[in-house]
Design an enzyme around this catalytic site. Sequence first.
Site, PDB file in Angstrom:
ATOM      1  N   GLU A  81     -50.458  -9.148  33.564  1.00 56.42           N
ATOM      2  CA  GLU A  81     -49.498  -9.829  34.428  1.00 56.42           C
ATOM      3  C   GLU A  81     -48.095  -9.273  34.241  1.00 56.42           C
ATOM      4  O   GLU A  81     -47.291  -9.288  35.164  1.00 56.42           O
ATOM      5  CB  GLU A  81     -49.478 -11.330  34.125  1.00 56.42           C
ATOM      6  CG  GLU A  81     -50.574 -12.089  34.813  1.00 56.42           C
ATOM      7  CD  GLU A  81     -50.475 -13.574  34.549  1.00 56.42           C
ATOM      8  OE1 GLU A  81     -49.408 -14.159  34.780  1.00 56.42           O
ATOM      9  OE2 GLU A  81     -51.465 -14.146  34.082  1.00 56.42           O
ATOM     10  N   SER A 130     -40.391   4.319  17.018  1.00 52.93           N
ATOM     11  CA  SER A 130     -39.038   4.635  17.448  1.00 52.93           C
ATOM     12  C   SER A 130     -39.099   5.991  18.132  1.00 52.93           C
ATOM     13  O   SER A 130     -40.039   6.748  17.922  1.00 52.93           O
ATOM     14  CB  SER A 130     -38.099   4.703  16.257  1.00 52.93           C
ATOM     15  OG  SER A 130     -38.466   5.794  15.452  1.00 52.93           O
TER      16      SER A 130
END
Length: 449
Positions: free
Chosen positions: A254, A140
């Site tokens: 990708e 976080s």
Amino acid sequence: MREILSIHIGQAGAQVGNACWELYCLEHGIKPDGQMPSDKSVGGGDDAFNTFFSETSSGKHVPRAIFLDLEPTVIDEIRTGTYRQLFHPEQLITGKEDAANNYARGHYTVGKELVDLCLDRVRKLADQCSGLQGFLVFHSVGGGTGSGFGSLLLERLSVDYGKKSKLDFCVYPSPQVSTAVVEPYNSVLSTHGLLEHTDVAFMLDNEAIYDLCKRSLDIERPSYANLNRLVAQVISSLTTSLRFDGALNVDITEFQTNLVPYPRIHFMLASYAPVISAEKAFHEQLSVAELTNTVFDPSSMMAKCDPRHGKYMACCLMYRGDVVPKDVNAAVAVIKTKRTIQFVDWCPTGFKCGINYQPPSVVPGGDLAKVQRALCMISNTTAIAEVFSRIDHKFDLMYAKRAFVHWYVGEGMEEVEFSEAREDLAALEKDYEEVGAETAEDDGADEEM
């Protein structure tokens, strides 16, 4: 093999990590002690799941993961929990003192002591890989460990593994729900690091996921466990193509190629469908077209930001389960005709689709229904700038009065770092504005309409 190392930092990272590995184990039929009855080739393994698990000679499957926290409580739960036999004890690294919600403690004082040990463990795991593809980092940005130590570790990984992809799952502070007063400081300082040292960052925020759980799963008071299971489904969908064989497989690199038009514009919005409880699932047929509409719905986004306020640059649709390319093409064609879903004018096609035949699994006793097909969308939209401007605004209010700054400076940070980080984010907001702006030659055409 194309292996991937997962690194879970701080409380958020570790708890999301727990949910993910629990789900991976279920999907692959791996027992909590690492045995996998269905796996016939003991010891070696060129099976697709070996991207995430390494195998010992006794046939035990060990996650290629590291859990780190500057204080022990959260990781001690893993050491004593159901999956305690799954992880190698050296993969669970804890310090003695907390980062105390302070970026500077995580990055400079307390973090410095652990970072070399941690990189050493990463190196050991990397050495076991025949072709390391990259890292998934979970943390976080509101707390101290996730933000401070997270960006420190990412900086060091850039140096040691410059060519490898780094995908980052970061929990951003939400508009209403706050866990710390100094969240805006930590987030701005941390994002400054993420801009440089990650290739793709996926934004999650607790409030958006709370609302999803409440609205779609009818959970009155969602706990972190509920949230993390939902996040785990998203991350599992992103990585199915690496762990199973499918028709249109999507590699980690990708993602970068298809989603990141400019190096700095790499903060993604995730959404997932169907988020649905078992009672409802029984009565609904969730067609490919319906799922595709749902993931574009602003209320199914995993971060509080409204894509209708911005333009899409690219989307990656990852279908899993009982889905054929024909349905996908039809669904995408419908989306393209919708006026509400706008693409930037310099990116006409904007869709990348992946299909994986492995249907989604659910955790027994969890909240999600077992369904035949699911869809996870990762989109790059200019609307994500909302998240940054919200944090920047809160940062400015506090920094104008130099509130709480002495805690950071006291841990060896320079005050100039605050303004540097803030300027970097201001530039990022500007970048998003420019990317979404109309291209020059189109201006004339618009006025006539």
